[in-house]
Design a protein around this motif. Structure first.
Motif, short mmCIF file in Angstrom:
data_model
loop_
_atom_site.label_atom_id
_atom_site.label_comp_id
_atom_site.label_asym_id
_atom_site.label_seq_id
_atom_site.Cartn_x
_atom_site.Cartn_y
_atom_site.Cartn_z
N LEU A 110 3.21 -4.21 3.42
CA LEU A 110 4.00 -2.98 3.41
C LEU A 110 3.04 -1.81 3.22
O LEU A 110 2.29 -1.77 2.24
CB LEU A 110 5.03 -3.01 2.27
N VAL A 111 3.07 -0.86 4.16
CA VAL A 111 2.16 0.29 4.08
C VAL A 111 2.93 1.59 4.26
O VAL A 111 3.93 1.64 4.97
CB VAL A 111 1.03 0.20 5.13
N LYS A 112 2.42 2.64 3.61
CA LYS A 112 3.02 3.97 3.78
C LYS A 112 2.28 4.72 4.87
O LYS A 112 1.06 4.63 4.99
CB LYS A 112 2.94 4.76 2.47
N LEU A 113 3.02 5.48 5.66
CA LEU A 113 2.41 6.32 6.69
C LEU A 113 3.29 7.54 6.91
O LEU A 113 4.35 7.67 6.30
CB LEU A 113 2.21 5.55 7.99
N LEU A 146 -6.10 4.46 6.24
CA LEU A 146 -5.75 3.70 5.04
C LEU A 146 -4.82 2.53 5.39
O LEU A 146 -4.95 1.44 4.84
CB LEU A 146 -5.08 4.62 4.02
N CYS A 147 -3.89 2.77 6.30
CA CYS A 147 -2.98 1.70 6.73
C CYS A 147 -3.75 0.55 7.36
O CYS A 147 -3.50 -0.63 7.07
CB CYS A 147 -1.96 2.24 7.73
N TYR A 148 -4.70 0.88 8.24
CA TYR A 148 -5.48 -0.17 8.89
C TYR A 148 -6.38 -0.90 7.90
O TYR A 148 -6.62 -2.11 8.03
CB TYR A 148 -6.29 0.41 10.04
N SER A 149 -6.86 -0.19 6.89
CA SER A 149 -7.68 -0.83 5.86
C SER A 149 -6.85 -1.86 5.10
O SER A 149 -7.30 -2.99 4.85
CB SER A 149 -8.22 0.23 4.90
N SER A 176 0.84 -1.21 0.00
CA SER A 176 0.00 0.00 0.00
C SER A 176 0.86 1.25 0.00
O SER A 176 1.54 1.54 0.98
CB SER A 176 -0.93 0.02 1.22
N ASP A 177 0.81 1.97 -1.11
CA ASP A 177 1.45 3.28 -1.20
C ASP A 177 0.37 4.36 -1.15
O ASP A 177 0.57 5.48 -1.60
CB ASP A 177 2.24 3.38 -2.51
N MET A 178 -0.79 3.99 -0.59
CA MET A 178 -1.93 4.90 -0.54
C MET A 178 -1.65 6.07 0.41
O MET A 178 -1.01 5.91 1.44
CB MET A 178 -3.18 4.18 -0.04
#
Length: 246
Positions: A197-200, A178-181, A158-160
């Motif tokens: 992998l998530v962006k925050l 968005l990270c939790y989603s 996730s690069d959201m």
């Protein structure tokens, strides 16, 4: 039953701290012009922008995923990868090459890459694209699950990021949602041993997310690749070794 418990856990997490008072900020035309000038200057002097052109990546963010994967090996030939918030598609391009989804290596195992975004994504050879779809909506996630069938994901990426409001606390709250989603979805669709992998953005919420992610993954760490600009508050959280659902 497991899915119900997972949904309840993440629903509580995503709603916590959601009460926020803010006022609308109207930026001046002058500030917009200054910001645009600074952005253009930075782009023209950025070596990763030139490298993206050279290697035919759609944007410089490709090198963030390349750096992370070079170090942690989360994308392997034959893997199933889901790229959330994929537009314009640079992470999808990297994933396709790394998991051999386009069979560039005729003798290697062929992987699967699924990309989803609210925006248009121009076709990428080797990728299955779900465009004009909001990943955070349940109907969108159900379509992804149906497309997977009996397969399970080896990596959820996730690069959201939300549209910036200019209000720091609100922006951080929105990206954490968005990270939790993405995390909730990864827990439901991943195979044991998989990665997420998530962006925050930097903030106290990082520690809460890291703790919650550790409930489902053996190894969780915060990563800042060199290709992520030093003056950016952007960070990435990587979870490896999905424990599976008991």
């Amino acid at each position: 039953m497991k899915k119900t418990l997972i949904t309840r856990f993440f629903h509580i997490r995503m709603l916590s701290g959601s009460c926020c008072r803010y006022k609308k900020v109207q930026p001046s035309v002058k500030s917009k012009n200054v910001s645009s000038h600074d952005w253009l200057t930075r782009q023209l002097s950025d070596p990763f922008v030139e490298m993206a052109k050279k290697y035919n990546y759609r944007c410089r963010s490709a090198f963030k995923l390349i750096e992370i994967d070079d170090k942690f090996k989360i994308l392997l030939p034959g893997n199933v990868v889901i790229d959330c918030g994929a537009a314009p598609g640079s992470w999808t391009q990297v994933a396709v090459k790394r998991v051999n989804a386009n069979l560039s290596d005729k003798n290697g195992s062929q992987g699967t890459v699924i990309a989803i975004d609210k925006q248009l994504i121009y076709p990428i050879e080797g990728a299955s694209i779900f465009e004009n779809m909001d990943f955070t909506e349940q109907t969108s996630q159900e379509k992804l699950v149906n497309f997977l069938g009996s397969n399970r994901a080896d990596a959820v990426l996730s690069d959201m990021a939300p549209s910036a409001t200019g209000i720091r606390d609100l922006d951080r709250e929105n990206i954490i949602k968005l990270c939790y989603s993405a995390l909730k979805f990864a827990v439901i669709v991943s195979k044991k041993g998989a990665s997420v992998l998530v962006k925050l953005w930097q903030g106290q919420e990082m520690l809460d997310l890291q703790r919650d992610m550790s409930r489902f993954y053996d190894n969780v760490k915060i990563v800042k690749p060199n290709s992520s600009r030093s003056d950016s508050i952007e960070m990435f959280m990587l979870g490896r070794g999905f424990k599976g659902l008991r």
